[in-house]
Write a protein that holds these residues in place. Structure first.
Motif, PDB file in Angstrom:
ATOM      1  N   LYS A 203       0.839  -1.198   0.000  1.00  0.00           N
ATOM      2  CA  LYS A 203       0.000   0.000   0.000  1.00  0.00           C
ATOM      3  C   LYS A 203       0.875   1.249   0.000  1.00  0.00           C
ATOM      4  O   LYS A 203       1.782   1.377   0.826  1.00  0.00           O
ATOM      5  CB  LYS A 203      -0.912   0.019   1.231  1.00  0.00           C
ATOM      6  N   PHE A 204       0.534   2.140  -0.915  1.00  0.00           N
ATOM      7  CA  PHE A 204       1.263   3.398  -1.037  1.00  0.00           C
ATOM      8  C   PHE A 204       0.383   4.541  -0.523  1.00  0.00           C
ATOM      9  O   PHE A 204      -0.840   4.509  -0.678  1.00  0.00           O
ATOM     10  CB  PHE A 204       1.650   3.660  -2.488  1.00  0.00           C
ATOM     11  N   PRO A 205       0.991   5.559   0.067  1.00  0.00           N
ATOM     12  CA  PRO A 205       0.186   6.673   0.602  1.00  0.00           C
ATOM     13  C   PRO A 205      -0.428   7.506  -0.516  1.00  0.00           C
ATOM     14  O   PRO A 205       0.297   8.040  -1.355  1.00  0.00           O
ATOM     15  CB  PRO A 205       1.208   7.489   1.403  1.00  0.00           C
ATOM     16  N   PRO A 206      -1.758   7.626  -0.544  1.00  0.00           N
ATOM     17  CA  PRO A 206      -2.419   8.334  -1.662  1.00  0.00           C
ATOM     18  C   PRO A 206      -2.703   9.790  -1.346  1.00  0.00           C
ATOM     19  O   PRO A 206      -3.860  10.230  -1.302  1.00  0.00           O
ATOM     20  CB  PRO A 206      -3.715   7.525  -1.816  1.00  0.00           C
ATOM     21  N   ARG A 251       8.191   5.221   3.048  1.00  0.00           N
ATOM     22  CA  ARG A 251       7.747   5.272   1.658  1.00  0.00           C
ATOM     23  C   ARG A 251       6.423   4.561   1.421  1.00  0.00           C
ATOM     24  O   ARG A 251       5.525   5.100   0.801  1.00  0.00           O
ATOM     25  CB  ARG A 251       8.849   4.704   0.746  1.00  0.00           C
ATOM     26  N   TYR A 252       6.292   3.327   1.866  1.00  0.00           N
ATOM     27  CA  TYR A 252       5.048   2.583   1.672  1.00  0.00           C
ATOM     28  C   TYR A 252       5.023   1.415   2.627  1.00  0.00           C
ATOM     29  O   TYR A 252       6.010   1.117   3.317  1.00  0.00           O
ATOM     30  CB  TYR A 252       4.874   2.111   0.221  1.00  0.00           C
ATOM     31  N   TYR A 268       8.888  14.072  -0.817  1.00  0.00           N
ATOM     32  CA  TYR A 268       7.599  14.316  -1.481  1.00  0.00           C
ATOM     33  C   TYR A 268       6.451  13.653  -0.743  1.00  0.00           C
ATOM     34  O   TYR A 268       5.367  14.233  -0.626  1.00  0.00           O
ATOM     35  CB  TYR A 268       7.636  13.903  -2.949  1.00  0.00           C
ATOM     36  N   ASP A 269       6.647  12.417  -0.229  1.00  0.00           N
ATOM     37  CA  ASP A 269       5.576  11.771   0.529  1.00  0.00           C
ATOM     38  C   ASP A 269       5.193  12.613   1.738  1.00  0.00           C
ATOM     39  O   ASP A 269       4.007  12.814   2.038  1.00  0.00           O
ATOM     40  CB  ASP A 269       6.017  10.392   1.008  1.00  0.00           C
ATOM     41  N   ASN A 270       6.191  13.078   2.464  1.00  0.00           N
ATOM     42  CA  ASN A 270       5.909  13.817   3.685  1.00  0.00           C
ATOM     43  C   ASN A 270       5.274  15.164   3.395  1.00  0.00           C
ATOM     44  O   ASN A 270       4.393  15.615   4.135  1.00  0.00           O
ATOM     45  CB  ASN A 270       7.190  13.933   4.506  1.00  0.00           C
ATOM     46  N   ALA A 271       5.676  15.814   2.320  1.00  0.00           N
ATOM     47  CA  ALA A 271       5.032  17.065   1.936  1.00  0.00           C
ATOM     48  C   ALA A 271       3.565  16.842   1.580  1.00  0.00           C
ATOM     49  O   ALA A 271       2.668  17.572   2.034  1.00  0.00           O
ATOM     50  CB  ALA A 271       5.780  17.694   0.767  1.00  0.00           C
ATOM     51  N   MET A 513      14.771  13.668 -26.026  1.00  0.00           N
ATOM     52  CA  MET A 513      14.729  12.236 -25.723  1.00  0.00           C
ATOM     53  C   MET A 513      14.258  11.492 -26.972  1.00  0.00           C
ATOM     54  O   MET A 513      13.862  12.097 -27.968  1.00  0.00           O
ATOM     55  CB  MET A 513      13.764  11.967 -24.570  1.00  0.00           C
ATOM     56  N   ILE A 514      14.254  10.174 -26.908  1.00  0.00           N
ATOM     57  CA  ILE A 514      13.809   9.391 -28.066  1.00  0.00           C
ATOM     58  C   ILE A 514      12.312   9.533 -28.300  1.00  0.00           C
ATOM     59  O   ILE A 514      11.820   9.188 -29.379  1.00  0.00           O
ATOM     60  CB  ILE A 514      14.177   7.908 -27.915  1.00  0.00           C
ATOM     61  N   ALA A 515      11.576  10.022 -27.296  1.00  0.00           N
ATOM     62  CA  ALA A 515      10.142  10.242 -27.458  1.00  0.00           C
ATOM     63  C   ALA A 515       9.729  11.427 -26.596  1.00  0.00           C
ATOM     64  O   ALA A 515      10.164  11.543 -25.445  1.00  0.00           O
ATOM     65  CB  ALA A 515       9.351   8.998 -27.051  1.00  0.00           C
ATOM     66  N   LYS A 516       8.898  12.313 -27.146  1.00  0.00           N
ATOM     67  CA  LYS A 516       8.339  13.400 -26.342  1.00  0.00           C
ATOM     68  C   LYS A 516       7.215  12.816 -25.493  1.00  0.00           C
ATOM     69  O   LYS A 516       6.462  11.937 -25.936  1.00  0.00           O
ATOM     70  CB  LYS A 516       7.805  14.516 -27.236  1.00  0.00           C
ATOM     71  N   ARG A 517       7.084  13.329 -24.271  1.00  0.00           N
ATOM     72  CA  ARG A 517       6.127  12.741 -23.348  1.00  0.00           C
ATOM     73  C   ARG A 517       5.306  13.820 -22.653  1.00  0.00           C
ATOM     74  O   ARG A 517       5.770  14.934 -22.424  1.00  0.00           O
ATOM     75  CB  ARG A 517       6.833  11.914 -22.269  1.00  0.00           C
ATOM     76  N   LYS A 518       4.088  13.418 -22.285  1.00  0.00           N
ATOM     77  CA  LYS A 518       3.273  14.179 -21.344  1.00  0.00           C
ATOM     78  C   LYS A 518       2.862  13.214 -20.229  1.00  0.00           C
ATOM     79  O   LYS A 518       2.537  12.068 -20.506  1.00  0.00           O
ATOM     80  CB  LYS A 518       2.019  14.738 -22.021  1.00  0.00           C
ATOM     81  N   GLU A 519       2.902  13.681 -19.009  1.00  0.00           N
ATOM     82  CA  GLU A 519       2.472  12.854 -17.881  1.00  0.00           C
ATOM     83  C   GLU A 519       1.231  13.463 -17.247  1.00  0.00           C
ATOM     84  O   GLU A 519       1.162  14.683 -17.053  1.00  0.00           O
ATOM     85  CB  GLU A 519       3.586  12.720 -16.843  1.00  0.00           C
ATOM     86  N   PHE A 520       0.287  12.588 -16.901  1.00  0.00           N
ATOM     87  CA  PHE A 520      -0.982  13.057 -16.349  1.00  0.00           C
ATOM     88  C   PHE A 520      -1.342  12.418 -15.011  1.00  0.00           C
ATOM     89  O   PHE A 520      -2.157  12.954 -14.274  1.00  0.00           O
ATOM     90  CB  PHE A 520      -2.120  12.774 -17.340  1.00  0.00           C
ATOM     91  N   ASP A 521      -0.760  11.261 -14.695  1.00  0.00           N
ATOM     92  CA  ASP A 521      -1.143  10.552 -13.477  1.00  0.00           C
ATOM     93  C   ASP A 521      -0.196  10.878 -12.334  1.00  0.00           C
ATOM     94  O   ASP A 521       0.904  11.379 -12.536  1.00  0.00           O
ATOM     95  CB  ASP A 521      -1.190   9.045 -13.724  1.00  0.00           C
ATOM     96  N   ASP A 522      -0.630  10.579 -11.115  1.00  0.00           N
ATOM     97  CA  ASP A 522       0.185  10.781  -9.922  1.00  0.00           C
ATOM     98  C   ASP A 522       1.099   9.565  -9.780  1.00  0.00           C
ATOM     99  O   ASP A 522       0.621   8.462  -9.515  1.00  0.00           O
ATOM    100  CB  ASP A 522      -0.703  10.894  -8.676  1.00  0.00           C
ATOM    101  N   ASN A 523       2.417   9.797  -9.907  1.00  0.00           N
ATOM    102  CA  ASN A 523       3.299   8.628 -10.010  1.00  0.00           C
ATOM    103  C   ASN A 523       4.696   8.888  -9.447  1.00  0.00           C
ATOM    104  O   ASN A 523       5.664   8.953 -10.201  1.00  0.00           O
ATOM    105  CB  ASN A 523       3.404   8.207 -11.484  1.00  0.00           C
ATOM    106  N   PRO A 524       4.862   8.965  -8.133  1.00  0.00           N
ATOM    107  CA  PRO A 524       3.869   9.051  -7.049  1.00  0.00           C
ATOM    108  C   PRO A 524       3.527  10.495  -6.701  1.00  0.00           C
ATOM    109  O   PRO A 524       2.633  10.748  -5.906  1.00  0.00           O
ATOM    110  CB  PRO A 524       4.593   8.375  -5.881  1.00  0.00           C
ATOM    111  N   THR A 525       4.269  11.452  -7.296  1.00  0.00           N
ATOM    112  CA  THR A 525       3.941  12.858  -7.076  1.00  0.00           C
ATOM    113  C   THR A 525       2.896  13.297  -8.097  1.00  0.00           C
ATOM    114  O   THR A 525       2.738  12.667  -9.145  1.00  0.00           O
ATOM    115  CB  THR A 525       5.198  13.726  -7.223  1.00  0.00           C
TER     116      THR A 525
END
Length: 664
Positions: A203-206, A251-252, A268-271, A513-525
């Motif tokens: 379990k990870f802190p959500p 961490r978890y 980051y978890d503690n913040a 990089m070899i691929a341009k990226r966009k991130e949308f999910d919390d992972n873990p921040t």
């Protein structure tokens, strides 16, 4: 000594004595791979990672393994915390290949950067169906020599699939209360009603998800959302993953009960969790939530604050090579430390047995109610624990994680009346501005040993802008709003995608990089897209800028179809949806900040939990943001203007009037 000695990353420096001829990430390594016509062996980890240390001890320190690595590959070591762009691209590749990821990340890459095989930890001997690391090295080298065309074709297909997030078209579906209810329903299916949290072990802190559930409850009154938030917060704080002596979270949890942690502590978890608990306190009024928020911020300032300024990234899982050694106790250790009477009381309070609950020792988790005797015992135990060997600390400053900490410190300091915490937040804001910014609103990623370097990524700019907005909200000091606006402007220019909406992970002039990226999910921040969209929506409402709200809506449009299906991965994005669904409300507090009456009015405005309200503070002669334009004190007295869509009620000059108006 290999080629890592000149690096600043503690993780890279931990490997500088390896017999492996490690190189840092860069063009030089790939040029050498092309010259030798060999693959690159890319190893990614971070300083607090337990299994990274294990693989370093078992394989990278072994001369025979190192000889194979040096003869067959060009070996590149990367700190994922310094280079999240590298980590993200190659982690996506490994997850696509194997169905799972993690650290240490081990990837075999062609000399032009395309991945063709990868995994995480590999043991020194065959184990649990895994080949030994040396067997893997030999197999990869043989494939490279004998089946080069197959390797190249697979690498090409893999690389082509990595750009999916950047090519995604926004959905025409708009967020709605029905969609939000569906997300909460889905979370209810995943929720563990006995222990809190979502899903089974580990379990990870959500943290971001708790923030959404609190917001949804306040806006809609849905009780189930509050119950899941509080149940999870109480489950985590029961002890084990939460450090009941020193504050802060590991961490978890490796088990379902939040008892046995993976012992590293991440900033980051503690913040994020300090924010979650202080917001829960604002909603519930429960002293236990206040206590955890305060102890967590105290831990951050005590253990992570650095002499130059800024907060360190993490503390290791290991102490002197043993996981968790600093934090666990045996009955004999407690008796020797406290004497027979207090030792017996501590053993009873924590339910400690000779068998223990972690490798023959015990992680502290209360089973009885706290008494004054236990408070004093815990104080003594913490002092004794501080004299033990301590876990290593990764003392580099990461801009994005410090931005999250800035937000937490601002809110905890103001809500709990902790002037020292607010002063630390101001000092952190100055450090980020003076040491990790180029003065134009553009940030650098990392700082250590007097040196800031690596151009900041989207998440750095988004998190620091978010922290500055929170610091403006909880201090009223206008400079922080101006800095947040400057960062937002730079982010739109450097990271924005005007065609499809949203923001790229790296700046337009950053290292390709070899691929341009966009991130949308919390992972873990929280993802940079979700944080920056929240920043833009709030700035837009402060300034009446509908274009910025539209840009935030476009970010949401890139993920809206996933929110109800996978809400556990999109807590921060769901909070954005909640903000955009709410009727816009703006509060302007006008009067000299040094005037006690202004402070009383501001305190009244900030009471309770109003996450969909934006706040601006001024003395009465500002033209920016637009919310302050034309807002003046009333007959020379400080005043509060409460507005909806910039249509304002009559100004209020008494704190009780403000409380009643905002509660209605």
């Amino acid at each position: 000594m290999n080629r890592l000695a000149a690096e600043t990353s503690p993780y890279l420096l931990q490997h500088r004595e390896n017999p492996v001829d490690w190189r840092p990430w860069g063009d030089e390594a790939f040029a050498e791979a092309r010259r030798r016509d060999v693959p690159v062996l890319l190893s990614v980890g971070y300083s607090a990672c337990h299994w990274c240390h294990v693989m370093e001890h078992e394989s990278f320190s072994d001369p025979h393994t190192a000889e194979l690595m040096n003869s067959m590959f060009v070996n590149v070591k990367v700190d994922r915390e310094e280079r999240p762009d590298v980590d993200a691209v190659y982690m996506d590749a490994v997850v696509s290949m194997t169905g799972h990821g993690g650290w240490p990340l081990t990837v075999f890459v062609t000399p032009d950067g395309r991945p063709f095989y990868g995994g995480t930890y590999f043991p020194p001997e065959p184990r649990h169906g895994m080949p030994s690391f040396r067997q893997l090295l030999a197999a990869i080298e043989e494939s490279w020599r004998a089946r080069r065309d197959d390797v190249a074709a697979f690498a090409e297909r893999m690389t082509a699939g990595l750009a999916e997030s950047a090519d995604r078209e926004p959905s025409s579906l708009l967020p709605s209360d029905e969609l939000m209810d569906q997300a909460v329903d889905r979370l209810g299916e995943l929720y563990d009603p006995r222990w809190g949290g979502f899903g089974a072990a580990p379990k990870f802190p959500p943290g971001p998800l708790i923030g959404f559930l609190l917001r949804h409850h306040v806006r809609t009154g849905r009780v189930q959302a509050l119950e899941m938030a509080v149940g999870t917060l109480d489950g985590m704080a029961a002890g084990g993953m939460y450090d009941v002596l020193g504050g802060g979270f590991h961490r978890y949890s490796v088990d379902q009960r939040w008892l046995v942690p993976h012992f590293e502590k991440m900033l980051y978890d503690n913040a994020l969790l300090a924010t979650a608990y202080i917001e829960a306190h604002a909603v519930t009024g429960e002293p236990r939530h206040r206590a955890v928020a305060e102890a967590t911020v105290d831990y951050m300032l005590r253990e992570l604050w650095l002499p130059d300024g800024g907060l360190a990234s993490s503390q290791d899982a290991d102490t002197l090579g043993e996981e968790g050694a600093t934090f666990v106790w045996t009955p004999g250790e407690l008796r020797r430390a406290l004497g027979d009477a207090d030792g017996a009381a501590a053993i009873e309070f924590y339910g400690i047995t000779e068998e223990g609950n972690f490798e023959g020792a015990s992680i502290l988790r209360p089973v009885l109610e706290v008494t004054p005797q236990i408070v004093e015992i815990n104080r003594k135990l913490l002092e004794i624990r501080r004299k033990r060997a301590q876990p290593g600390r990764d003392d580099k400053v990461i801009a994005s994680w410090n931005g999250l900490a800035l937000a937490a410190m601002a809110q905890v300091g103001r809500r709990l009346g902790r002037a020292d915490v607010l002063d630390a937040a101001r000092a952190l804001a100055e450090f980020l501005h003076e040491r990790m910014s180029d003065g134009s609103g553009r940030l650098l990623r990392t700082y250590r040993a007097g040196r800031a370097h690596i151009p900041g990524y989207l998440e750095d700019h988004a998190a620091v802008a978010h922290g500055l907005l929170e610091l403006h909200r909880f201090t009223g000091e206008p400079e922080y709003l101006r800095r947040a606006e400057s960062i937002a402007r730079v982010t739109l220019e450097r990271f924005g995608d005007p065609q499809r909406g949203g923001f790229f992970f790296s700046a337009s002039d950053g290292e390709p990089m070899i691929a341009k990226r966009k991130e949308f999910d919390d992972n873990p921040t929280p993802s940079g897209n979700s944080l920056m969209a929240n920043v833009l929506a709030r700035l837009g409402r402060l300034d009446g800028d509908h274009e910025r709200e539209r840009l935030a809506e476009r970010v949401l449009g890139l993920t809206v179809e996933q929110l109800a299906r996978m809400p556990h991965a999109f807590g921060q994005m769901l909070s954005l949806a909640d903000l955009l669904l709410a009727v816009p409300r703006e509060v302007a507090v006008v009067g000299p900040l040094a005037d006690p009456v202004t402070r009383e009015l501001a305190d009244a405005a900030l009471e309770g939990f109003n996450p969909t309200t934006v706040f601006a503070f001024g003395s009465g002669d500002e033209e920016w943001p637009a919310l302050l334009a034309g807002r003046e004190p009333v007959d020379g007295r400080p005043a509060v203007y409460i507005c909806e869509r910039f249509a304002c009620r009559l100004p209020l000059t008494a704190p009780d009037q403000v409380r009643r108006a905002l509660a209605g």
